[in-house]
Design an enzyme around this catalytic site. Structure first.
Site, PDB file in Angstrom:
ATOM      1  N   GLU A  40       0.838  -1.207   0.000  1.00 34.99           N
ATOM      2  CA  GLU A  40       0.000   0.000   0.000  1.00 34.99           C
ATOM      3  C   GLU A  40       0.871   1.255   0.000  1.00 34.99           C
ATOM      4  O   GLU A  40       0.574   2.235  -0.695  1.00 34.99           O
ATOM      5  CB  GLU A  40      -0.909  -0.003   1.227  1.00 34.99           C
ATOM      6  CG  GLU A  40      -1.794   1.221   1.352  1.00 34.99           C
ATOM      7  CD  GLU A  40      -2.123   1.564   2.798  1.00 34.99           C
ATOM      8  OE1 GLU A  40      -2.502   2.718   3.043  1.00 34.99           O
ATOM      9  OE2 GLU A  40      -1.988   0.686   3.663  1.00 34.99           O
ATOM     10  N   ASP A  44       0.548   3.902  -3.022  1.00 35.49           N
ATOM     11  CA  ASP A  44       0.169   5.287  -2.768  1.00 35.49           C
ATOM     12  C   ASP A  44       1.083   6.243  -3.534  1.00 35.49           C
ATOM     13  O   ASP A  44       0.630   7.222  -4.144  1.00 35.49           O
ATOM     14  CB  ASP A  44       0.240   5.563  -1.261  1.00 35.49           C
ATOM     15  CG  ASP A  44      -0.094   7.005  -0.917  1.00 35.49           C
ATOM     16  OD1 ASP A  44      -1.258   7.399  -1.085  1.00 35.49           O
ATOM     17  OD2 ASP A  44       0.810   7.737  -0.487  1.00 35.49           O
ATOM     18  N   ASP A 109      -7.216   1.052   0.627  1.00 34.40           N
ATOM     19  CA  ASP A 109      -5.845   0.585   0.861  1.00 34.40           C
ATOM     20  C   ASP A 109      -5.483  -0.548  -0.097  1.00 34.40           C
ATOM     21  O   ASP A 109      -4.384  -0.587  -0.653  1.00 34.40           O
ATOM     22  CB  ASP A 109      -5.685   0.097   2.308  1.00 34.40           C
ATOM     23  CG  ASP A 109      -5.705   1.228   3.318  1.00 34.40           C
ATOM     24  OD1 ASP A 109      -5.605   2.407   2.904  1.00 34.40           O
ATOM     25  OD2 ASP A 109      -5.823   0.931   4.529  1.00 34.40           O
ATOM     26  N   GLU A 112      -4.691   0.490  -3.622  1.00 37.86           N
ATOM     27  CA  GLU A 112      -3.311   0.963  -3.762  1.00 37.86           C
ATOM     28  C   GLU A 112      -2.319  -0.191  -3.758  1.00 37.86           C
ATOM     29  O   GLU A 112      -1.335  -0.175  -4.511  1.00 37.86           O
ATOM     30  CB  GLU A 112      -2.981   1.952  -2.638  1.00 37.86           C
ATOM     31  CG  GLU A 112      -3.732   3.271  -2.763  1.00 37.86           C
ATOM     32  CD  GLU A 112      -3.407   4.246  -1.661  1.00 37.86           C
ATOM     33  OE1 GLU A 112      -3.428   5.461  -1.925  1.00 37.86           O
ATOM     34  OE2 GLU A 112      -3.135   3.805  -0.524  1.00 37.86           O
TER      35      GLU A 112
END
Length: 217
Positions: A40, A44, A109, A112
């Site tokens: 994650e 991101d 989450d 990502e």
């Protein structure tokens, strides 16, 4: 999830890594192994790069405006919406105590973390095409994410001189992980419901539900 991505033209070979991207900490705590948190973190950063480049190349906005637009289309609500478009939620692995609460935070989450797997396996261009195919339709339609629906609903109600009230209908869970269910009533009629880990979050979701239903009438 592998087959779903394959239908989108992405063939993931490392199935272990993909499973990790779909694994919540509640599941790894029960079964062992890794969870999606490291992926994650990478996803991101990849998402921020892709969205930033898109806005830089396709708008004439200044830094401040680009930051605001980017924040809207990579916020939790937006990512959960993109995830819904590819049925991501049903592939997420959670522990028994989490099964009834696979909320937007978890879904965002995982969106990502899956993006990170695509980036690691297929490279930036494939990750970019995958991401923009999901995001661009919302940008082009100027869909609003992360919006203050309580204020929007309040303005709508004031125009019609109607009463607006938020009522807590259910509280459950331990003190450190409380869940609230809230109904929003307009002139005594239920227009929307929302569930959240705080009353503020539940009220926003109830207001969004009511506002969107009102717009469709």
């Amino acid at each position: 999830m592998k087959e779903k991505l394959k239908s989108l033209g992405i063939n993931i070979k490392n199935e272990v890594l993909l499973e990790t991207a779909l694994t919540h900490s509640s599941y790894s705590n029960e079964k062992g192994g890794e969870n999606y948190e490291r992926l994650e973190f990478l996803g991101d950063a990849v998402l921020e790069l892709i969205s930033s480049e898109y806005l830089f190349l396709n708008t004439k906005d200044n830094e401040g405006n680009m930051s605001k637009i980017r924040a809207s289309y990579v916020c939790e609500e937006a990512l959960a919406t993109y995830a819904e478009d590819i049925d991501l939620k049903k592939y997420i692995l959670v522990g028994h105590g989490q099964e009834k609460d696979v909320n937007d935070t978890i879904v965002a989450d995982v969106f990502e973390s899956v993006l990170a797997v695509i980036y690691l396996e297929q490279g930036l261009e494939v990750a970019k095409n995958y991401t923009l195919n999901l995001i661009k339709p919302y940008i082009e339609k100027k869909v609003r994410f992360n919006y203050d629906y309580k204020s929007l609903l309040q303005e709508m109600v004031q125009t019609d001189k109607k009463s607006l009230e938020y009522l807590v209908t259910k509280e459950e869970g331990p003190a450190h992980n409380r869940t609230f269910t809230i109904e929003v009533q307009i002139n005594g009629m239920i227009y929307g419901r929302g569930v959240g880990h705080s009353k503020k979050e539940a009220e926003q979701k109830a207001a969004k539900d009511a506002y969107q239903k009102s717009c469709k009438k």
